[in-house]
Design an enzyme around this catalytic site. Structure first.
Site, PDB file in Angstrom:
ATOM      1  CB  CYS B  33      24.045   4.368  38.998  1.00 35.77           C
ATOM      2  SG  CYS B  33      24.148   2.888  39.977  1.00 35.77           S
ATOM      3  CG  ASP B  35      23.818   6.089  34.052  1.00 33.08           C
ATOM      4  OD1 ASP B  35      23.579   5.231  34.909  1.00 33.08           O
ATOM      5  OD2 ASP B  35      24.916   6.209  33.487  1.00 33.08           O
ATOM      6  CB  CYS B  58      26.125  12.604  32.175  1.00 34.26           C
ATOM      7  SG  CYS B  58      26.782  11.116  31.420  1.00 34.26           S
ATOM      8  CB  CYS B 102      27.369   6.769  29.149  1.00 41.64           C
ATOM      9  SG  CYS B 102      27.840   7.696  30.607  1.00 41.64           S
TER      10      CYS B 102
END
Lengths: 395, 123
Positions: B33, B35, B58, B102
């Site tokens: 994915c 992360d 990211c 995130c």
């Protein structure tokens, strides 16, 4: 920030001053509608004709085969939907590839939802389409083959001439999205047996929002934008004259010395590629080592994510792009990187750097100084890198 | 697209690294994915005395890792468990909507590390 280095020319280019200069009179002084009978109309009609001649010359086509559009995306939509709809009695099958630009890919997806069948041909690990696979995918319902001239992400140049010959032999229309190729590789629609070709001015130092579709004489294509009688009744709407003038000038400039331009960019590109591969471990080059656009470099750096890389490079003045999911707004990384067989985690760590005519060796050397440090910094933050250290390389 | 706070925590992340012999470790996300966050906790008398992280992801993933670890440092285990992804995002001056997941990653990684601590210490 002392200097900014633009390495995203596949996204868009600046407009050359001499292109802009030719465009300017058509905003304020020469503003007549080319469809008008009066002298104002006649002077813009002349400019429209000249632009058409310039595009035709660049492709070895006839001016009557060039139709101006609002850009590459419209040209792709028109070529594909227009051919599909014009041939409904003949068949409903389209052949394309797994690595097309979204303007082709999503147009084919749309047709699939509306009763058409689409074959998305796989590519090899370099992103190359095999012409024999094109031949084998043809059936008696096939009405269109659409294969891009060169890929926008990884730069791989396709065997267009060979595919064109197969399409011609089988009597099937052949479209190519040449948006990334104009000015980088020579295009001859006659020699390459191309029936339909899309191009876009802002990829070769022309203005944004204008493109063209080459339609070989005799190729059946339904109208896409309905309305007035512009473009010989095939693409309605008052012509975006300043932009069309710019497109004409830009394609003339872009195609006047393709070997020279290409040789200069290839030297810079190879300096960049060999520098990165020798300085940064756990890195791979995506795309073909030699059959690639002269300005395209695409890397995957293991253990890090592309958006984080882009942000850091941007702070250092370097502008690039990535096929990471985090830059696309979706959860999946680039379909092109997946199609060449990269696992998701490696596709997430991709970086595309695309060169243009103003980039210098000094800039490349600066990039080669910065990237290893930036990659190292992100790797030191990454839990994956720790696990890998001392382990086996798995690229 | 990112706030100044996000860029600050991305470029100068706090608490990056690992803790030797941690009292709790949590890892969430997966490479597919794009992360992964791994959190290390040092806990004394139910107080988080030290915290470190490693993140593959990211800009937003790294910034939320940094901010969330700052927010639980010196706090009790219960206070840390109460940390929400919303609070982390707010402390960063907001995140773009597509990046909110995130901040969830950071919240989940901290919770996983505390669970690991509780399991190891029979709590």
């Amino acid at each position: 920030m002392e200097q900014r280095i633009y390495l995203d020319h596949a996204a868009t280019t600046y407009t050359k001053p001499e292109v802009l200069e030719e465009m300017l009179p058509y905003f304020t002084r020469k503003y007549g509608n080319p469809s008008s009978v009066h002298s104002f109309g006649r002077e813009t009609r002349k400019a429209l004709d000249l632009a058409r001649e310039r595009v035709a010359k660049a492709l070895n086509a006839d001016p009557g085969e060039i139709f101006f559009t609002a850009g590459g995306t419209e040209s792709d939509n028109w070529a594909i939907k227009g051919t599909a709809l014009a041939n409904q009695k003949k068949g409903n099958h389209i052949i394309t590839t797994a690595i097309e630009h979204h303007a082709v890919f999503h147009t084919c997806n749309y047709l699939e939802r509306n009763g058409f069948e689409v074959t998305y041909l796989p590519v090899d690990k370099y992103g190359m389409v095999d012409p024999e696979q094109v031949r084998n995918a043809i059936n008696d319902k096939t009405v269109l083959i659409s294969v891009m001239t060169a890929n926008n992400e990884i730069g791989t140049i396709q065997p267009i001439k060979e595919i064109g010959a197969i399409a011609k032999e089988k009597g099937i229309a052949f479209h190519t999205d040449a948006v990334q190729a104009i000015g980088s590789i020579p295009i001859d629609v006659k020699e390459m047996n191309i029936d339909l070709l899309s191009l876009s001015a802002h990829k070769f130092y022309g203005p944004k929002g204008v493109g063209a579709l080459y339609i070989r004489k005799g190729v059946k294509l339904q109208q896409f934008i309905h309305g007035g009688a512009q473009e010989r009744n095939r693409r309605a709407g008052t012509e975006n004259l300043p932009a069309i003038v710019g497109l004409g000038k830009a394609i003339e400039l872009a195609t006047q010395d393709i070997p020279g331009h290409s040789a200069r960019l290839t030297a810079l590109r190879d300096r960049l590629i060999s520098g990165i591969l020798s300085k940064v471990e756990y890195t791979r080059l995506n795309g073909h080592p030699t059959m690639r656009l002269p300005g395209n470099a695409n890397f995957s750096f293991e253990f890090i994510e592309g958006e984080a890389l882009l942000l850091t490079l941007d702070i250092q003045g370097i502008a690039g792009s990535s096929g990471s999911a985090c830059t696309s707004g979706s959860l999946d990384p680039s379909h092109v990187l997946l199609a060449i067989g990269l696992p998701h985690e490696i596709a997430h760590g991709s970086l595309r750097l695309t060169l243009g005519d103003q980039n210098t060796e000094e800039e490349i050397d600066y990039v080669l100084e910065v990237i290893p440090k930036v990659v190292q910094r992100l790797r030191e933050m990454s839990p994956l890198f720790n696990q890998q250290k001392g382990g086996q390389k798995h690229v | 697209m990112y706030s100044d706070q996000v860029m600050d925590h991305f470029m100068n992340p706090r608490n990056v690294g690992e803790i030797e012999n941690p009292d709790g470790v949590g890892e969430v996300g997966n490479a597919k994915c794009g992360d992964i966050m791994k959190v290390f906790l040092k806990i004394e008398n139910d107080i988080i005395v030290d915290v470190k992280f490693k993140t593959f992801g990211c800009g937003a993933a790294i910034a939320t890792s940094s901010m969330s670890t700052e927010m639980i440092k010196g706090k009790s285990v219960d206070e840390a468990l109460a940390l929400t992804n919303k609070a982390v995002a707010e402390a960063l001056g907001g995140l773009p909507p597509v990046k909110m997941h995130c901040s969830v990653l950071a919240e989940h990684a901290i919770k996983a590390a505390i669970e690991d601590y509780k399991k190891k210490h029979n709590k």
